[in-house]
Design a protein around this motif. Structure first.
Motif, short mmCIF file in Angstrom:
data_model
loop_
_atom_site.label_atom_id
_atom_site.label_comp_id
_atom_site.label_asym_id
_atom_site.label_seq_id
_atom_site.Cartn_x
_atom_site.Cartn_y
_atom_site.Cartn_z
N LEU A 1 0.83 -1.20 0.00
CA LEU A 1 0.00 0.00 0.00
C LEU A 1 0.87 1.25 0.00
CD1 LEU A 1 -2.63 1.60 0.31
CD2 LEU A 1 -2.49 1.17 2.78
N PHE A 2 1.92 1.25 0.81
CA PHE A 2 2.80 2.41 0.87
C PHE A 2 3.52 2.63 -0.46
CE2 PHE A 2 2.17 1.15 5.23
CZ PHE A 2 2.07 2.35 5.90
N TYR A 3 3.84 1.55 -1.12
CA TYR A 3 4.49 1.67 -2.43
C TYR A 3 3.56 2.32 -3.45
CZ TYR A 3 6.53 0.30 -6.90
OH TYR A 3 7.03 0.32 -8.17
N LYS A 4 2.29 1.90 -3.45
CA LYS A 4 1.33 2.46 -4.40
C LYS A 4 1.08 3.94 -4.11
CE LYS A 4 -1.11 -1.91 -5.18
NZ LYS A 4 -2.39 -2.64 -5.03
N VAL A 5 0.96 4.28 -2.83
CA VAL A 5 0.71 5.67 -2.47
C VAL A 5 1.93 6.53 -2.80
CG1 VAL A 5 0.25 7.24 -0.55
CG2 VAL A 5 -0.95 5.06 -0.69
N THR A 6 3.12 5.98 -2.58
CA THR A 6 4.34 6.71 -2.91
C THR A 6 4.41 7.01 -4.40
OG1 THR A 6 5.54 5.70 -1.07
CG2 THR A 6 6.86 6.66 -2.83
N GLU A 7 3.99 6.06 -5.22
CA GLU A 7 3.97 6.29 -6.66
C GLU A 7 3.01 7.43 -7.02
OE1 GLU A 7 3.08 2.46 -8.46
OE2 GLU A 7 5.11 2.44 -9.27
N LEU A 8 1.84 7.45 -6.36
CA LEU A 8 0.86 8.50 -6.63
C LEU A 8 1.37 9.86 -6.20
CD1 LEU A 8 -2.02 9.37 -7.47
CD2 LEU A 8 -2.72 8.90 -5.11
N PHE A 9 2.06 9.89 -5.05
CA PHE A 9 2.54 11.16 -4.49
C PHE A 9 3.93 11.54 -5.00
CE2 PHE A 9 -0.05 10.64 -0.31
CZ PHE A 9 -1.22 10.74 -1.05
N TYR A 46 2.25 15.65 -11.10
CA TYR A 46 1.56 16.86 -10.66
C TYR A 46 0.11 16.56 -10.27
CZ TYR A 46 5.68 18.90 -12.74
OH TYR A 46 6.97 19.20 -13.05
N THR A 47 -0.06 15.63 -9.36
CA THR A 47 -1.38 15.24 -8.89
C THR A 47 -2.03 16.38 -8.12
OG1 THR A 47 -0.57 12.98 -8.69
CG2 THR A 47 -2.64 13.50 -7.60
N THR A 48 -3.32 16.61 -8.35
CA THR A 48 -4.04 17.64 -7.60
C THR A 48 -4.38 17.13 -6.21
OG1 THR A 48 -6.03 16.88 -8.75
CG2 THR A 48 -4.98 18.89 -9.57
N ALA A 49 -4.57 18.06 -5.28
CA ALA A 49 -4.67 17.72 -3.85
C ALA A 49 -5.90 16.92 -3.50
CB ALA A 49 -4.63 19.01 -3.02
N ASN A 50 -6.91 16.88 -4.36
CA ASN A 50 -8.12 16.13 -4.04
C ASN A 50 -7.88 14.63 -3.97
OD1 ASN A 50 -7.77 16.65 -6.97
ND2 ASN A 50 -9.46 15.23 -7.17
N LEU A 51 -6.77 14.15 -4.56
CA LEU A 51 -6.48 12.71 -4.57
C LEU A 51 -5.69 12.26 -3.35
CD1 LEU A 51 -5.53 12.22 -8.33
CD2 LEU A 51 -7.76 11.94 -7.24
N PHE A 52 -5.18 13.19 -2.56
CA PHE A 52 -4.32 12.82 -1.44
C PHE A 52 -5.10 12.18 -0.30
CE2 PHE A 52 -1.59 16.71 -2.70
CZ PHE A 52 -1.08 16.01 -3.77
N PHE A 53 -6.20 12.82 0.08
CA PHE A 53 -6.90 12.43 1.31
C PHE A 53 -7.39 10.99 1.32
CE2 PHE A 53 -10.65 12.53 4.18
CZ PHE A 53 -9.98 12.84 5.35
N ILE A 67 9.22 18.01 -2.40
CA ILE A 67 10.16 17.36 -3.31
C ILE A 67 9.56 16.04 -3.78
CG2 ILE A 67 12.22 18.37 -2.28
CD1 ILE A 67 12.66 15.74 -0.82
N ALA A 68 10.01 15.56 -4.92
CA ALA A 68 9.56 14.26 -5.41
C ALA A 68 10.08 13.17 -4.50
CB ALA A 68 10.05 14.04 -6.84
#
Length: 236
Positions: free
Chosen positions: A11-19, A24-31, A210-211
């Motif tokens: 799960l952390f790996y997938k979230v790290t890829e998204l973040f 340039y992901t918009t903030a609505n996808l973070f929560f 930072i990335a």
């Protein structure tokens, strides 16, 4: 044991890829993803493995330091996503807070009102003194000037609630991959002018300065061929 730990870390790996920051992901996808991590960490306490429970405790301790500061703004960004709005909080918060979910949802709603109020007052300030003017006629009774201010604040507060409530009462947009939230707010700005300004600012907030690739790559500078035998505590 290894497979169980690997499944939890996936799960952390997938979230790290998204973040990662490169898309340039918009903030609505973070929560939603941050909530998913918190729920996963909470569920790890029911694991029969002492090692997994110990890992979860240490991770959750650090995670909550971040969560307690930022989850309110992240939740507002999610509310500004017309595919989720307040309904996503109504689904996720009971899984996180249990019986306190309603109170936490109300806190986020109050935060929305506060942000809208700040934006509205700022806009009024830039427009100058177009409001009620104080008459210079000595025969005019100014004893009710506070009443005029009261009416102005009451009207402003009503407009704040109306715009947000109208937005929340509208039907949710379908959850599709081809949804462009910035384009949606651009086209719906005339209906929700204050919310559009808020969305323009909040949706642009990065989850990290930072990335993640750059953050993790620092290990290469620490663990060079000449430092390959340093103890873990020394590296930290």
């Amino acid at each position: 044991m290894a497979s169980s730990i690997g499944e939890r870390l996936a799960l952390f790996y997938k979230v790290t890829e998204l973040f990662s920051g490169t898309s340039y992901t918009t903030a609505n996808l973070f929560f939603p993803k941050v909530c998913e991590i918190k729920i996963a960490l909470n569920s790890s306490f029911t694991s029969p493995s002492d090692m997994i429970r110990g890992m979860a405790f240490k991770m959750l301790e650090k995670f909550d330091c971040y969560w307690n500061v930022i989850h309110g703004v992240m939740a507002v960004a999610t509310i500004l996503d017309p595919r989720y709005k307040i309904e996503l909080l109504e689904y996720l918060f009971p899984l996180i807070y249990g019986d306190e979910a309603e109170n936490e949802i109300q806190k986020v709603r109050d935060t929305c009102y506060e942000i809208i109020r700040d934006y509205t007052s700022g806009r009024m300030g830039r427009e100058g003194t177009r409001g009620t003017c104080v008459s210079e006629d000595p025969q005019v009774d100014d004893s009710l000037m506070d009443f005029e201010k009261y009416l102005s604040q009451k009207k402003k507060g009503g407009n704040i609630k109306l715009e947000l409530e109208h937005y929340l009462e509208d039907d949710l947009m379908p959850r599709t991959l081809e949804f462009y939230i910035l384009a949606w707010w651009k086209s719906n700005g005339p209906r929700y002018p204050t919310l559009q300004r808020i969305a323009r600012d909040i949706l642009a907030i990065p989850v990290s300065t930072i990335a993640s690739k750059s953050a993790f790559s620092t290990s290469g500078r620490l663990l060079s061929p000449h430092r390959s035998k340093l103890h873990a505590k020394t590296i930290e």
